[in-house]
Design an enzyme around this catalytic site. Sequence first.
Site, PDB file in Angstrom:
ATOM      1  N   SER A 106     -37.739  45.012 114.946  1.00 46.20           N
ATOM      2  CA  SER A 106     -38.505  45.401 113.767  1.00 46.20           C
ATOM      3  C   SER A 106     -37.710  46.364 112.889  1.00 46.20           C
ATOM      4  CB  SER A 106     -39.806  46.084 114.211  1.00 46.20           C
ATOM      5  OG  SER A 106     -40.468  46.662 113.101  1.00 46.20           O
ATOM      6  N   TYR A 130     -38.514  43.504 105.628  1.00 47.44           N
ATOM      7  CA  TYR A 130     -39.472  43.486 104.521  1.00 47.44           C
ATOM      8  C   TYR A 130     -38.693  43.572 103.212  1.00 47.44           C
ATOM      9  CZ  TYR A 130     -43.328  44.571 107.760  1.00 47.44           C
ATOM     10  OH  TYR A 130     -44.255  44.533 108.770  1.00 47.44           O
ATOM     11  N   THR A 156     -40.706  38.958 106.816  1.00 49.20           N
ATOM     12  CA  THR A 156     -42.166  39.035 106.940  1.00 49.20           C
ATOM     13  C   THR A 156     -42.771  38.978 105.544  1.00 49.20           C
ATOM     14  OG1 THR A 156     -42.040  40.313 108.977  1.00 49.20           O
ATOM     15  CG2 THR A 156     -44.089  40.453 107.752  1.00 49.20           C
ATOM     16  N   LYS A 228     -41.755  34.621 108.352  1.00 51.45           N
ATOM     17  CA  LYS A 228     -42.839  34.953 109.286  1.00 51.45           C
ATOM     18  C   LYS A 228     -44.101  35.290 108.499  1.00 51.45           C
ATOM     19  CE  LYS A 228     -44.027  38.394 112.843  1.00 51.45           C
ATOM     20  NZ  LYS A 228     -45.030  39.199 112.113  1.00 51.45           N
ATOM     21  N   HIS A 252     -49.837  38.096 111.733  1.00 55.48           N
ATOM     22  CA  HIS A 252     -49.473  39.507 111.936  1.00 55.48           C
ATOM     23  C   HIS A 252     -50.342  40.144 113.028  1.00 55.48           C
ATOM     24  CE1 HIS A 252     -46.791  42.340 109.637  1.00 55.48           C
ATOM     25  NE2 HIS A 252     -47.371  43.191 110.470  1.00 55.48           N
TER      26      HIS A 252
END
Length: 357
Positions: A106, A130, A156, A228, A252
Site C-alpha cells: 500500500s 493513488y 486504486t 483496482k 475496497h
Amino acid sequence: MAMVCLTDFEEYAKEHLSKATWDYYAAGADECCTRDDNLLAYKRIRLRPRILRDVSVSDTRTTVQGTEISFPVGIAPTAFHCLAWHEGEMATARATEALNTCYITSTYSTCSAEEIVAAAPNGYRWFQLYVYRDRKLSEQLVQRVEALGYKALVLTVDVPYTGKRRNDIRNQFRLPPHLKVKNFEGVFQQETSAPEEYGIPANTLDPSISWKDVYWLQSLTRLPIIIKGILTKEDAELAVEHGVQGIIVSNHGGRQLDGGPASIDALAEIVDMVAGRIEVYVDGGIRTGSDVLKALALGAKCVFVGRPAVWGLAYKGEEGVREVLQILHDEFRLSMALSGCRNIAEINRNLVQCSKL
C-alpha cells in the site's frame, strides 16, 4: 491455542488490538452492508464436486502477469501494518516471500517502499498507487518503486473521496505520533496545521481522476498497470480499451460505496466482458480455501486478502501472516481435491452453482 482457520486470527486480533485500531481495520462504509455482503455472497455459491478423478497428486501453482506463484492467493494493499505489529509491512513482505506469492504494498504503508524491499529482497511485489492533486507525488512514487524492482502498479480508482466510516469518525481515528505514512516522510511538513485524514493532509487525493490519467500513468512507466476497484462490465471494457494489463474486481473491502455489489457477485460479468484479453483478479470476503476455489471457478486468475493479513500480524507478526497464508493454501488444496480438481487448469465455471436467493 491452535489457530485452525482465519476466524481464529480475527478473534485474536479483535481481543488484542486497541478499539480504535480494530475499528479502523474492520470498518465498512455507512451501514456496512457491502462489507458484510462480501462474506455472505461466497456462502450463496455452491460447489458442484466431481468424483473419482484421481486426486492423489495436486498442483496449486499459477502465474500472475507471467510470474509463477505457489498458489493463487496474494496480499491485498492494506494500510498501516505497524498498528498491528511493530515490524509492520516488513513482516508482511517476509511472510509473502516465504510462501512465494504476491504482496501488493500500500502507498499508505508505515514502512517505506525501500524498507519493504530490504526486508524481503527476493519477494514478488506490486505497488498500489493513488492519484494526488499534486501529480508530482504520484510521479515520484512511480519512479521510486520501479527503480526498486516492484513488478506492477496497482491503481486504486474507487477513492475520489474517502467513504464515510462511522467508527473512525466516532473514534477520531489518527495514526499515533510514532507512526507515519513512510512513503511521504518529509513531504507534508509545511502543512502540519491542515486537518489530517488517514496519516496525510485531507484533500490530498484528486477527485478529478479520470480515464485520461491511465494514459498519463502509462507515459511515466514501463510497468504493467492493474486497475483496482472495477465492479461493472462497462468499466472493465474501458479498462481493456485503455491498455491496462489487469483488473482487480474490488469494492475496497466495503469501505467506499455502501450498497454496491459484493465483489464476487460482480466478477462473472467482468470476466465475460474481458474474455481473456487481460487478467482479472478479485478481493473482498475471502476467508477459506473454498472461497478461493469459487473465485477461480468464476474466472479470477488470483484472489487477494486484506484484513486476514492484518489479523495474522496482530497474532504473531511474520509468523502469523505465514500461518494465515498456509491455512488458505492447505484449505484450497483440500477443496480442489474434494471437488475433483488436480490443478488450476481444471477449475472452471462448471464447478459452481450460484444461488438466486
